[in-house]
Design a protein around this motif. Structure first.
Motif, PDB file in Angstrom:
ATOM      1  N   ALA A 179       0.835  -1.206   0.000  1.00 44.13           N
ATOM      2  CA  ALA A 179       0.000   0.000   0.000  1.00 44.13           C
ATOM      3  C   ALA A 179       0.873   1.260   0.000  1.00 44.13           C
ATOM      4  CB  ALA A 179      -0.923  -0.014   1.214  1.00 44.13           C
ATOM      5  N   GLY A 180       2.075   1.148   0.573  1.00 43.67           N
ATOM      6  CA  GLY A 180       2.983   2.300   0.642  1.00 43.67           C
ATOM      7  C   GLY A 180       3.441   2.780  -0.730  1.00 43.67           C
ATOM      8  N   THR A 181       3.291   1.960  -1.750  1.00 45.65           N
ATOM      9  CA  THR A 181       3.681   2.390  -3.099  1.00 45.65           C
ATOM     10  C   THR A 181       2.639   3.316  -3.700  1.00 45.65           C
ATOM     11  OG1 THR A 181       2.508   0.580  -4.180  1.00 45.65           O
ATOM     12  CG2 THR A 181       4.794   0.155  -3.553  1.00 45.65           C
ATOM     13  N   GLY A 182       1.437   3.366  -3.088  1.00 40.57           N
ATOM     14  CA  GLY A 182       0.364   4.192  -3.636  1.00 40.57           C
ATOM     15  C   GLY A 182      -0.411   3.493  -4.742  1.00 40.57           C
ATOM     16  N   ARG A 183       0.010   2.289  -5.092  1.00 42.22           N
ATOM     17  CA  ARG A 183      -0.637   1.615  -6.231  1.00 42.22           C
ATOM     18  C   ARG A 183      -1.883   0.860  -5.831  1.00 42.22           C
ATOM     19  NH1 ARG A 183       4.941  -0.571  -8.746  1.00 42.22           N
ATOM     20  NH2 ARG A 183       3.722  -1.670 -10.287  1.00 42.22           N
ATOM     21  N   TRP A 184      -1.959   0.472  -4.557  1.00 40.54           N
ATOM     22  CA  TRP A 184      -3.110  -0.288  -4.075  1.00 40.54           C
ATOM     23  C   TRP A 184      -3.509   0.230  -2.702  1.00 40.54           C
ATOM     24  CZ3 TRP A 184       1.474  -2.767  -5.631  1.00 40.54           C
ATOM     25  CH2 TRP A 184       1.429  -3.349  -6.900  1.00 40.54           C
ATOM     26  N   SER A 185      -4.821   0.094  -2.398  1.00 37.17           N
ATOM     27  CA  SER A 185      -5.241   0.385  -1.032  1.00 37.17           C
ATOM     28  C   SER A 185      -4.786  -0.794  -0.165  1.00 37.17           C
ATOM     29  CB  SER A 185      -6.765   0.531  -0.970  1.00 37.17           C
ATOM     30  OG  SER A 185      -7.339  -0.728  -1.262  1.00 37.17           O
ATOM     31  N   ARG A 186      -4.895  -0.638   1.152  1.00 37.61           N
ATOM     32  CA  ARG A 186      -4.497  -1.727   2.049  1.00 37.61           C
ATOM     33  C   ARG A 186      -5.369  -2.959   1.773  1.00 37.61           C
ATOM     34  NH1 ARG A 186      -1.442  -0.429   6.904  1.00 37.61           N
ATOM     35  NH2 ARG A 186      -1.144  -2.413   7.941  1.00 37.61           N
ATOM     36  N   LYS A 187      -6.674  -2.725   1.489  1.00 39.65           N
ATOM     37  CA  LYS A 187      -7.598  -3.844   1.237  1.00 39.65           C
ATOM     38  C   LYS A 187      -7.216  -4.571  -0.064  1.00 39.65           C
ATOM     39  CE  LYS A 187     -12.595  -4.624   0.966  1.00 39.65           C
ATOM     40  NZ  LYS A 187     -12.951  -4.625  -0.452  1.00 39.65           N
ATOM     41  N   GLU A 188      -6.920  -3.769  -1.103  1.00 37.34           N
ATOM     42  CA  GLU A 188      -6.511  -4.382  -2.380  1.00 37.34           C
ATOM     43  C   GLU A 188      -5.223  -5.181  -2.191  1.00 37.34           C
ATOM     44  OE1 GLU A 188      -8.256  -0.893  -5.388  1.00 37.34           O
ATOM     45  OE2 GLU A 188      -6.219  -0.766  -4.600  1.00 37.34           O
ATOM     46  N   ALA A 189      -4.315  -4.627  -1.394  1.00 35.01           N
ATOM     47  CA  ALA A 189      -3.039  -5.317  -1.154  1.00 35.01           C
ATOM     48  C   ALA A 189      -3.291  -6.670  -0.494  1.00 35.01           C
ATOM     49  CB  ALA A 189      -2.132  -4.444  -0.279  1.00 35.01           C
ATOM     50  N   ARG A 190      -4.187  -6.679   0.498  1.00 31.71           N
ATOM     51  CA  ARG A 190      -4.478  -7.949   1.199  1.00 31.71           C
ATOM     52  C   ARG A 190      -5.049  -8.976   0.222  1.00 31.71           C
ATOM     53  NH1 ARG A 190      -5.709  -4.649   5.757  1.00 31.71           N
ATOM     54  NH2 ARG A 190      -7.878  -4.437   5.135  1.00 31.71           N
ATOM     55  N   GLU A 191      -5.925  -8.504  -0.695  1.00 31.24           N
ATOM     56  CA  GLU A 191      -6.524  -9.437  -1.661  1.00 31.24           C
ATOM     57  C   GLU A 191      -5.472 -10.015  -2.602  1.00 31.24           C
ATOM     58  OE1 GLU A 191      -9.652  -7.015  -3.205  1.00 31.24           O
ATOM     59  OE2 GLU A 191     -10.854  -7.327  -1.377  1.00 31.24           O
ATOM     60  N   LEU A 192      -4.548  -9.136  -3.053  1.00 30.78           N
ATOM     61  CA  LEU A 192      -3.472  -9.614  -3.942  1.00 30.78           C
ATOM     62  C   LEU A 192      -2.644 -10.688  -3.253  1.00 30.78           C
ATOM     63  CD1 LEU A 192      -1.947  -6.323  -5.427  1.00 30.78           C
ATOM     64  CD2 LEU A 192      -3.111  -8.129  -6.695  1.00 30.78           C
ATOM     65  N   ILE A 193      -2.334 -10.436  -1.975  1.00 29.05           N
ATOM     66  CA  ILE A 193      -1.480 -11.372  -1.238  1.00 29.05           C
ATOM     67  C   ILE A 193      -2.205 -12.713  -1.079  1.00 29.05           C
ATOM     68  CG2 ILE A 193      -0.303 -11.798   0.960  1.00 29.05           C
ATOM     69  CD1 ILE A 193      -0.129  -8.625   1.163  1.00 29.05           C
TER      70      ILE A 193
ATOM     71  N   SER B 193      -1.653  14.851 -14.078  1.00 23.14           N
ATOM     72  CA  SER B 193      -2.603  14.077 -14.887  1.00 23.14           C
ATOM     73  C   SER B 193      -1.884  13.242 -15.950  1.00 23.14           C
ATOM     74  CB  SER B 193      -3.628  15.004 -15.545  1.00 23.14           C
ATOM     75  OG  SER B 193      -2.965  15.811 -16.495  1.00 23.14           O
ATOM     76  N   LEU B 194      -0.601  13.528 -16.188  1.00 24.30           N
ATOM     77  CA  LEU B 194       0.149  12.747 -17.181  1.00 24.30           C
ATOM     78  C   LEU B 194       0.694  11.446 -16.590  1.00 24.30           C
ATOM     79  CD1 LEU B 194       2.133  15.677 -18.821  1.00 24.30           C
ATOM     80  CD2 LEU B 194       0.191  14.456 -19.792  1.00 24.30           C
ATOM     81  N   LEU B 195       0.601  11.310 -15.264  1.00 27.20           N
ATOM     82  CA  LEU B 195       1.158  10.116 -14.606  1.00 27.20           C
ATOM     83  C   LEU B 195       0.070   9.065 -14.402  1.00 27.20           C
ATOM     84  CD1 LEU B 195       3.355  11.761 -11.819  1.00 27.20           C
ATOM     85  CD2 LEU B 195       4.011  11.128 -14.144  1.00 27.20           C
ATOM     86  N   PRO B 196       0.457   7.782 -14.326  1.00 23.02           N
ATOM     87  CA  PRO B 196      -0.535   6.738 -14.057  1.00 23.02           C
ATOM     88  C   PRO B 196      -1.051   6.852 -12.612  1.00 23.02           C
ATOM     89  CG  PRO B 196       1.684   5.819 -14.156  1.00 23.02           C
ATOM     90  CD  PRO B 196       1.810   7.258 -14.519  1.00 23.02           C
ATOM     91  N   PRO B 197      -2.239   6.257 -12.329  1.00 23.38           N
ATOM     92  CA  PRO B 197      -2.875   6.444 -11.020  1.00 23.38           C
ATOM     93  C   PRO B 197      -1.970   6.081  -9.853  1.00 23.38           C
ATOM     94  CG  PRO B 197      -4.313   5.232 -12.500  1.00 23.38           C
ATOM     95  CD  PRO B 197      -3.025   5.438 -13.240  1.00 23.38           C
ATOM     96  N   GLU B 198      -1.142   5.038 -10.007  1.00 21.17           N
ATOM     97  CA  GLU B 198      -0.321   4.653  -8.849  1.00 21.17           C
ATOM     98  C   GLU B 198       0.648   5.763  -8.452  1.00 21.17           C
ATOM     99  OE1 GLU B 198      -0.416   2.940 -11.707  1.00 21.17           O
ATOM    100  OE2 GLU B 198       1.526   2.049 -12.233  1.00 21.17           O
ATOM    101  N   TYR B 199       1.089   6.566  -9.429  1.00 21.84           N
ATOM    102  CA  TYR B 199       1.971   7.676  -9.086  1.00 21.84           C
ATOM    103  C   TYR B 199       1.162   8.901  -8.671  1.00 21.84           C
ATOM    104  CZ  TYR B 199       6.119   5.146 -10.449  1.00 21.84           C
ATOM    105  OH  TYR B 199       7.134   4.236 -10.494  1.00 21.84           O
ATOM    106  N   GLN B 200      -0.056   9.044  -9.210  1.00 18.08           N
ATOM    107  CA  GLN B 200      -0.889  10.181  -8.791  1.00 18.08           C
ATOM    108  C   GLN B 200      -1.214  10.082  -7.308  1.00 18.08           C
ATOM    109  OE1 GLN B 200      -4.262  10.919 -11.301  1.00 18.08           O
ATOM    110  NE2 GLN B 200      -3.051  10.778 -13.163  1.00 18.08           N
ATOM    111  N   ARG B 201      -1.286   8.858  -6.781  1.00 18.68           N
ATOM    112  CA  ARG B 201      -1.664   8.664  -5.375  1.00 18.68           C
ATOM    113  C   ARG B 201      -0.472   8.714  -4.439  1.00 18.68           C
ATOM    114  NH1 ARG B 201      -4.986   3.249  -5.116  1.00 18.68           N
ATOM    115  NH2 ARG B 201      -4.460   2.879  -7.271  1.00 18.68           N
TER     116      ARG B 201
END
Ligand code: URA
Length: 234
Positions: A9-23, A85-93
């Motif tokens: 989640a610290g990368t900004g690419r996923w929420s903590r919940k999304e991270a748990r699901e990926l794992i 706005s030119l960056l992908p969402p993971e970097y925008q966050r």
């Protein structure tokens, strides 16, 4: 040491919940081994991958952006589209911000980072980080403009500029100017004071960082480790 879900989640690419699901789905590996437990502790230098792709480290990110005209150099703006706005969402966050500003109509090299201390140092007036701009003017540049820049111009409002280097290119309507400071609209104001308004402006260097000639306008890339080290040692 950090929990695996926190590290993702610290990368900004996923929420903590999304991270748990990926794992839990078995898509995350640590140094080659699949880890299925979000609360597993991983060391800071462990190589964490998602779907076989290594994450950026937890440390700061440094991005070179080739800014096009039409976007503002800010993280948010109520009316205008920003460079983020030119960056992908993971970097925008991820909390990146532009280190310094280019005017909305100025193009060229913009550094985006989440390294506050480095940005602060690069932008501090005490540091005199060189900036090089390619410019085009309405009018013809001559030796008197070069001399005025070299002596340190006084602008219409009385602002005293530091000496700057102006190189006139063979067509006489374009040039390269190196500034050792960064005052508001500085290049445009300097040339306006010479009666030769800027019609096009592009930053091609910021300190030790050159705009990558292979980076198309509107595109970005991460700095190489060598470029990052140069910036940090400047
Ligand atoms: N000087 C200007 O006038 N505009 C910029 O965007 C940068 C430097």
């Amino acid at each position: 040491m950090d929990r695996l879900d926190k590290r993702l989640a610290g990368t900004g690419r996923w929420s903590r919940k999304e991270a748990r699901e990926l794992i839990k789905a078995g898509r995350v590996s640590v140094s080659g081994a699949v880890y299925r437990s979000p609360e597993e502790k991983v060391s800071d230098d462990a190589l964490v991958s998602v779907d076989g792709q290594a994450l950026d480290g937890p440390g700061p990110v440094y991005i070179m952006l080739h800014k096009p005209a039409g976007l503002v150099s800010a993280t948010e703006d109520p009316r205008e589209e920003t460079v983020l706005s030119l960056l992908p969402p993971e970097y925008q966050r991820r909390g990146l911000f532009p280190a310094g500003r280019l005017d909305k109509d100025t193009e060229g090299l913009l550094l985006l980072t989440d390294d506050g201390p480095l940005a602060h140092r690069l932008l501090s007036p005490r540091h005199h980080v060189d900036k090089v701009y390619y410019l085009e003017v309405a009018g013809v540049l001559d030796a008197s403009d070069v001399q005025a820049a070299r002596e340190g111009m006084v602008l219409a409002d009385g602002l005293q500029c530091l000496p700057a280097e102006l190189e006139v290119l063979p067509d006489g309507r374009s040039g390269l100017i190196t500034l050792h400071e960064g005052k508001y609209h500085q290049v445009k104001r300097m040339l306006a004071a010479r009666g030769k308004p800027v019609t096009y402006l592009k930053r091609i260097r910021f300190g030790s960082l050159e705009l990558d000639p292979n980076l198309p306008k509107g595109s970005w890339r991460l700095l190489s480790p060598e470029e990052t080290a140069l910036l940090q040692n400047q």
